[in-house]
Design a protein around this motif. Structure first.
Motif, PDB file in Angstrom:
ATOM      1  N   TYR A  49     -13.631   2.131   7.148  1.00  0.00           N
ATOM      2  CA  TYR A  49     -12.854   1.428   6.120  1.00  0.00           C
ATOM      3  C   TYR A  49     -13.543   1.451   4.755  1.00  0.00           C
ATOM      4  CZ  TYR A  49      -9.650   0.192   9.725  1.00  0.00           C
ATOM      5  OH  TYR A  49      -8.716   0.279  10.722  1.00  0.00           O
TER       6      TYR A  49
ATOM      7  N   ASN B 238      -2.409  -4.680  12.237  1.00  0.00           N
ATOM      8  CA  ASN B 238      -2.252  -5.203  10.884  1.00  0.00           C
ATOM      9  C   ASN B 238      -1.441  -6.496  10.856  1.00  0.00           C
ATOM     10  OD1 ASN B 238      -2.136  -1.805  10.015  1.00  0.00           O
ATOM     11  ND2 ASN B 238      -3.820  -3.136   9.466  1.00  0.00           N
TER      12      ASN B 238
ATOM     13  N   THR C 213     -10.691   5.592   0.708  1.00  0.00           N
ATOM     14  CA  THR C 213     -10.195   4.275   1.118  1.00  0.00           C
ATOM     15  C   THR C 213     -10.212   3.300  -0.061  1.00  0.00           C
ATOM     16  OG1 THR C 213     -11.047   4.709   3.331  1.00  0.00           O
ATOM     17  CG2 THR C 213     -10.441   2.441   2.835  1.00  0.00           C
TER      18      THR C 213
ATOM     19  N   ILE D 257     -10.188  -6.502   4.479  1.00  0.00           N
ATOM     20  CA  ILE D 257     -10.240  -5.645   3.296  1.00  0.00           C
ATOM     21  C   ILE D 257      -9.893  -6.478   2.058  1.00  0.00           C
ATOM     22  CG2 ILE D 257      -9.408  -3.476   2.280  1.00  0.00           C
ATOM     23  CD1 ILE D 257     -10.613  -3.094   5.076  1.00  0.00           C
TER      24      ILE D 257
ATOM     25  N   LYS E 290      -9.156  -5.485  15.731  1.00  0.00           N
ATOM     26  CA  LYS E 290      -9.735  -4.555  16.700  1.00  0.00           C
ATOM     27  C   LYS E 290      -9.701  -5.260  18.048  1.00  0.00           C
ATOM     28  CE  LYS E 290     -10.279  -2.026  13.200  1.00  0.00           C
ATOM     29  NZ  LYS E 290      -9.243  -0.997  12.981  1.00  0.00           N
TER      30      LYS E 290
ATOM     31  N   TYR F 194     -12.874   8.099   9.572  1.00  0.00           N
ATOM     32  CA  TYR F 194     -11.689   7.406  10.093  1.00  0.00           C
ATOM     33  C   TYR F 194     -11.313   8.011  11.439  1.00  0.00           C
ATOM     34  CZ  TYR F 194      -7.417   4.618   9.890  1.00  0.00           C
ATOM     35  OH  TYR F 194      -6.419   3.704  10.147  1.00  0.00           O
TER      36      TYR F 194
ATOM     37  N   SER G 116      -7.321  -5.755   9.771  1.00  0.00           N
ATOM     38  CA  SER G 116      -7.047  -4.762  10.802  1.00  0.00           C
ATOM     39  C   SER G 116      -7.750  -5.222  12.076  1.00  0.00           C
ATOM     40  CB  SER G 116      -7.542  -3.394  10.340  1.00  0.00           C
ATOM     41  OG  SER G 116      -7.130  -2.389  11.236  1.00  0.00           O
TER      42      SER G 116
ATOM     43  N   PHE H 157      -3.097   7.523   2.359  1.00  0.00           N
ATOM     44  CA  PHE H 157      -3.332   7.161   3.755  1.00  0.00           C
ATOM     45  C   PHE H 157      -3.392   8.413   4.639  1.00  0.00           C
ATOM     46  CE2 PHE H 157      -2.091   5.844   8.046  1.00  0.00           C
ATOM     47  CZ  PHE H 157      -3.249   5.117   8.330  1.00  0.00           C
TER      48      PHE H 157
ATOM     49  N   PHE I  51       0.817  -1.215   0.000  1.00  0.00           N
ATOM     50  CA  PHE I  51       0.000   0.000   0.000  1.00  0.00           C
ATOM     51  C   PHE I  51       0.851   1.267   0.000  1.00  0.00           C
ATOM     52  CE2 PHE I  51      -3.432  -2.471   2.361  1.00  0.00           C
ATOM     53  CZ  PHE I  51      -4.301  -2.463   1.285  1.00  0.00           C
ATOM     54  N   TYR I  52       2.002   1.189   0.688  1.00  0.00           N
ATOM     55  CA  TYR I  52       2.671   2.433   1.077  1.00  0.00           C
ATOM     56  C   TYR I  52       3.800   2.856   0.151  1.00  0.00           C
ATOM     57  CZ  TYR I  52      -0.270   1.615   5.061  1.00  0.00           C
ATOM     58  OH  TYR I  52      -1.369   1.390   5.847  1.00  0.00           O
TER      59      TYR I  52
ATOM     60  N   ILE J 217      -6.745   9.567   4.395  1.00  0.00           N
ATOM     61  CA  ILE J 217      -7.655   8.716   5.176  1.00  0.00           C
ATOM     62  C   ILE J 217      -7.685   9.177   6.631  1.00  0.00           C
ATOM     63  CG2 ILE J 217      -7.925   6.380   6.161  1.00  0.00           C
ATOM     64  CD1 ILE J 217      -7.091   5.236   3.464  1.00  0.00           C
TER      65      ILE J 217
ATOM     66  N   LEU K  74      -9.687   6.699  13.944  1.00  0.00           N
ATOM     67  CA  LEU K  74      -8.535   6.159  14.682  1.00  0.00           C
ATOM     68  C   LEU K  74      -7.498   7.221  15.047  1.00  0.00           C
ATOM     69  CD1 LEU K  74      -9.587   3.715  12.718  1.00  0.00           C
ATOM     70  CD2 LEU K  74      -7.542   2.579  13.545  1.00  0.00           C
TER      71      LEU K  74
ATOM     72  N   PHE L 264      -7.252   4.081  -2.080  1.00  0.00           N
ATOM     73  CA  PHE L 264      -6.068   3.593  -1.371  1.00  0.00           C
ATOM     74  C   PHE L 264      -5.902   2.085  -1.602  1.00  0.00           C
ATOM     75  CE2 PHE L 264      -4.506   1.723   2.679  1.00  0.00           C
ATOM     76  CZ  PHE L 264      -3.230   2.263   2.695  1.00  0.00           C
TER      77      PHE L 264
ATOM     78  N   GLU M  85      -5.762  -6.796   3.295  1.00  0.00           N
ATOM     79  CA  GLU M  85      -5.417  -6.343   4.659  1.00  0.00           C
ATOM     80  C   GLU M  85      -6.388  -6.877   5.699  1.00  0.00           C
ATOM     81  OE1 GLU M  85      -2.963  -4.889   6.394  1.00  0.00           O
ATOM     82  OE2 GLU M  85      -3.339  -2.731   6.503  1.00  0.00           O
TER      83      GLU M  85
END
Ligand code: TRP
Length: 306
Positions: free
Chosen positions: A191, A151, A198, A237, A271, A39, A269, A30, A21-22, A33, A41, A201, A267
């Motif tokens: 998400y 992640n 997103t 995801i 929780k 979002y 994620s 991101f 992704f990055y 996001i 977070l 992304f 992905e």
């Protein structure tokens, strides 16, 4: 990268490594996001630092040296540093990241903002442990914030924390940020936002294969999917193929076939519940000392001792 892509696209179900992704575009998306209304977070964790920085640092102990795993540009960390410099006249900060460009930016920003701070960046992949940490004298507070731990699959998270712990001493502490389990009404939009940032992304991972491996993914023939898996307490995801289609990836000489509706996993994620936080810390040799949360209990910042 080519090898990992080949492996992921050959697997059943298909998957791609989330670190893809990055790239520069993905990192910029991101950043967008983190500013979306859905979002919660980033802003929730930042609010916890704003409300409790003094308490957190006091609980961690006097005369601290800060270390940050996956520091990136370390923007939330500035809140803690500002507070730390109220408590002690000078401080050391060791940001650790795989990206030298992100680190350079952090160093530049912080040197300007905090003249009493000495910043010593370490370019490293912290997932394998950071032996250099053992040579830092004094009491360390290791920050692993931003819910990055989420992640990893929990066993991988434990392995990573265990490797970090090996380079710490008894007086050192870990500050871990985790997103917390909550209603899917809050999680799903976080998400899958209304503006579609997103989705862009997530699809950038295909754009990237097109750019870097000369693949011919029809990015519009894939749909962004975000699901809440309550049993595993994670957001999942995917990119779902909207039609039966084939893609060629020249760099790895690979034909990839997708059935209509077939999903490519990009992905997870996690929780965390209180129980999960306790478990990964205990299994990696840390003892949970205290947790700070926001009033809605959406995000947790946990202090753990070696
Ligand atoms: N670490 C972030 C998270 O899990 C990354 C992220 C945010 C993400 N939105 C995403 C990853 C959408 C894939 C798809 O919250």
């Amino acid at each position: 990268m080519a090898r990992e892509v080949r492996e992921g696209l050959s697997a059943t179900p298909k998957r791609l490594p989330s670190k893809l992704f990055y790239d520069e575009i993905g990192s910029a998306l991101f950043e967008q996001i983190t500013e979306l209304p859905e979002y919660y977070l980033t802003r929730t964790e930042r609010a916890i630092f704003e409300d409790y920085a003094a308490e957190i640092l006091e609980a961690a102990g006097p005369s601290l040296t800060l270390v940050e795993l996956g520091a990136g540009t370390a923007s939330k960390t500035c809140i803690l540093i500002e507070e730390l410099l109220q408590l002690q006249s000078r401080a050391l900060f060791y940001p650790i990241d795989v990206s030298p460009s992100a680190l350079n930016e952090a160093v530049r920003q912080m040197a300007l903002q905090f003249p009493q701070l000495r910043v010593s960046p370490i370019v490293a992949d912290y997932t394998g442990g950071v032996p250099a940490l053992a040579r830092i004298s004094g009491r360390k507070l290791v920050l692993y914030i931003g819910s990055s731990i989420g992640n990893f699959e929990p066993p991988q998270a434990v392995g990573m924390l265990r490797r970090i712990r090996r380079s710490l001493r008894a007086s050192d502490a870990l500050l871990l940020g985790t997103d917390l389990a909550k209603s899917s009404k809050i999680l799903l939009p976080a998400y899958d936002d209304a503006q579609g940032v997103t989705a862009r992304f997530n699809k950038n991972i295909l754009d990237r294969l097109n750019r870097e491996l000369e693949a011919d993914f029809d990015v519009d023939a894939f749909k962004h999917i975000a699901l809440w898996n309550k049993h595993c307490s994670r957001m999942e995801i995917y990119l779902e193929s909207t039609a039966k289609q084939s893609v060629f990836v020249p760099a790895i000489n690979m034909d990839v076939h997708f059935a209509a509706g077939e999903r490519l996993h990009t992905e997870n994620s996690y929780k965390y519940t209180d129980h999960m936080v306790n478990t990964i810390l205990r299994e990696s040799g840390f003892a949970l000392e205290r947790t700070w949360t926001d009033p809605k209990r959406w995000f947790g910042v946990h202090l753990a001792r070696v």
